[in-house]
Scaffold this active site. Structure first.
Site, mmCIF file in Angstrom:
data_model
loop_
_atom_site.group_PDB
_atom_site.id
_atom_site.type_symbol
_atom_site.label_atom_id
_atom_site.label_comp_id
_atom_site.label_asym_id
_atom_site.label_seq_id
_atom_site.Cartn_x
_atom_site.Cartn_y
_atom_site.Cartn_z
ATOM 1 N N PHE A 125 0.852 -1.192 0.000
ATOM 2 C CA PHE A 125 0.000 0.000 0.000
ATOM 3 C C PHE A 125 0.883 1.235 0.000
ATOM 4 C CE2 PHE A 125 -2.340 3.527 1.811
ATOM 5 C CZ PHE A 125 -3.512 3.479 1.061
ATOM 6 N N ASP A 158 9.233 2.681 1.744
ATOM 7 C CA ASP A 158 8.055 3.413 2.201
ATOM 8 C C ASP A 158 7.891 3.120 3.695
ATOM 9 O OD1 ASP A 158 5.582 4.377 2.898
ATOM 10 O OD2 ASP A 158 4.534 3.604 1.134
ATOM 11 N N LYS A 162 2.403 9.876 8.230
ATOM 12 C CA LYS A 162 1.679 9.463 9.436
ATOM 13 C C LYS A 162 2.184 10.090 10.749
ATOM 14 C CE LYS A 162 -0.991 5.719 7.746
ATOM 15 N NZ LYS A 162 -0.677 5.262 6.397
HETATM 16 C C1 LIG Z 1 -0.874 5.547 4.930
HETATM 17 C C2 LIG Z 1 0.165 5.100 3.981
HETATM 18 C C3 LIG Z 1 0.412 5.780 2.776
HETATM 19 C C4 LIG Z 1 -0.430 6.952 2.314
HETATM 20 O O1 LIG Z 1 -0.341 8.050 3.157
HETATM 21 P P1 LIG Z 1 -1.496 9.190 3.066
HETATM 22 O O2 LIG Z 1 -1.029 10.224 4.043
HETATM 23 O O3 LIG Z 1 -2.783 8.555 3.423
HETATM 24 O O4 LIG Z 1 -1.488 9.695 1.660
HETATM 25 C C5 LIG Z 1 1.448 5.334 1.975
HETATM 26 N N1 LIG Z 1 2.206 4.275 2.329
HETATM 27 C C6 LIG Z 1 1.995 3.602 3.477
HETATM 28 C C7 LIG Z 1 2.882 2.455 3.832
HETATM 29 C C8 LIG Z 1 0.960 3.975 4.321
HETATM 30 O O5 LIG Z 1 0.721 3.274 5.447
#
Ligand SMILES: *Cc1c(COP(=O)(O)O)cnc(C)c1O
Length: 404
Positions: A143, A229, A258
């Site tokens: 994700f 990420d 986050k």
């Molecule tokens: C939440 C998340 C995103 C996206 O972040 P947003 O602030 O919602 O755009 C991308 N990568 C990972 C691993 C995430 O947990």
């Protein structure tokens, strides 16, 4: 503190149905938070093991973060990146002290950090005399966010359905299957590989031993960049400042968001100077990203991360919570596996996790369900043992119940 009566709450939900794009289906409305606790419109208290989805790591309304935002709001909220923002320099210095990175670009969200990382990787290859390297390789079940580049990289087909066409030249391979990534890299057209060291939405799945090291080496052989990420697993969550530090493997670019602003919306990508230098003035930009208000929040959170040793706390409490979960849940017929690192846990069930999430909420515990069958626990890193024990008691009650 009761904010509204039951009838007012019903009115609020009716109005939400009328006026909001129906992308979410909430059943309670939260109006206040403190530490690891939040309260709804009817004054009901919840123990928060979701923390705004791994965002409020220092707890809700930590006085230091509140004070920093209040103060900055009265000094200068916004001024544009046309002007140097001192708080960015401070935040970037703090971040780079904690990891491999040398330079930072601030964004408003995780998805924007991902987009920036992809643009940087492609531009770097183009500028280095490799215009043929444009492919992005990402993990199945990953994700990365909801903007076009980010959903394209997200290896979960349901997020693509009906939204196509996706960004061209993005390929998916199984997470942890090193040979599959090596085969993609051998094609010679890869700009970058992107991977979450611990998959979050995918069900809290840590990288297998040797996978990140092997991927690092394969990227180096192919001249591809490696993007981690760490939007969900970074910043103390897994018991180290950044999750990749568990494996001793460093990326070329890392995305954050986050937890970064202690609840204030902000993201970033962090990279090396030799890569960052291709983004010269005018090539990438943001109106809000890194504004003085956001930077006040980031600096306050990063100070807390060090002062309150949140990473170590996550490691210690993670061990405690793991022990409690094992003892309470291992062997229950509804439980398939308990996985995690630090204070990032997934309890994989044999059936859907959503009913468990809702039943926990009924009993005053907030958790989330992800990847259909996984109950996710990502509490504030400032919880204590009693909070853990309370959460485990409720989880056991719910998961052991015949309906679960
Ligand atoms: C939440 C998340 C995103 C996206 O972040 P947003 O602030 O919602 O755009 C991308 N990568 C990972 C691993 C995430 O947990």
């Amino acid at each position: 503190m009761t904010i509204a009566s039951q009838s007012l709450t019903a009115e609020l939900f009716a109005a939400a149905k009328e006026y909001l794009v129906p992308t979410y289906a909430p059943s309670i409305a939260l109006v206040r938070g403190e530490g690891a606790r939040v309260w709804d419109t009817e004054g009901r208290e919840y123990l928060d093991f979701l923390a705004g989805i791994a965002v409020c790591s220092a707890g809700h309304c930590h006085p230091k973060i509140v004070e920093a935002i209040r103060r900055q709001a009265g000094i200068l909220m916004h001024c544009s990146n046309v002007y140097l923002i001192p708080g960015q320099v401070e935040a970037a210095r703090r971040l780079t002290r904690l990891c491999f990175g040398e330079q930072v670009f601030f964004t408003n969200s995780g998805a924007e950090a991902i987009e920036g990382a992809f643009k940087l990787a492609r531009r770097f290859q183009w500028k280095s005399g490799h215009p043929e390297r444009t492919a992005l390789v990402a993990a199945q079940n990953s994700f990365h966010g909801r903007t076009y580049g980010a959903i394209t990289a997200t290896g979960t087909p349901k997020y693509h359905e009906g939204f196509g066409p996706m960004l061209p030249n993005v390929r998916h391979v199984p997470f942890n299957d090193l040979a599959a990534w090596e085969a993609e890299l051998a094609k010679g057209d890869v700009a970058a590989c992107v991977v979450e060291p611990v998959q979050g939405e995918g069900g809290i799945r840590p990288a297998a031993e040797g996978f990140l090291r092997g991927l690092r080496d394969a990227c180096d052989r192919a001249g591809a960049l490696l993007i981690f990420d760490e939007i969900q697993c970074g910043l103390g969550r897994t018991g180290k400042d950044f999750a990749h530090q568990h494996w001793g493997v460093t990326p070329d670019i890392m995305t954050l968001a986050k937890a970064l602003g202690g609840g204030f919306p902000v993201g970033a990508f962090v990279t090396k100077k030799r890569i960052a230098e291709v983004l010269t003035p005018g090539l990438h930009a943001t109106t809000f990203g890194g504004n003085p208000l956001a930077m006040a929040a980031v600096n306050a959170f990063l100070e807390l991360l060090e002062e309150e040793r949140l990473s170590e706390r996550a490691a210690d409490l993670g061990m405690t919570l793991r022990g409690m979960l094992r003892e309470a849940l291992d062997g229950l017929p509804a439980v398939k596996e308990i996985r995690g690192l630090g204070l990032m846990f997934g309890i994989e069930l044999t059936g859907p996790a959503k009913p468990v999430q809702l039943a926990c909420q009924e009993r005053g515990l907030l958790v989330s369900s992800t990847a259909e069958t996984v109950v996710r626990l990502v509490p504030p890193l400032v919880i204590d043992e009693r909070d853990c024990a309370r959460a485990v008691t409720i989880l056991k009650e719910v998961i052991a119940a015949p309906a679960a």
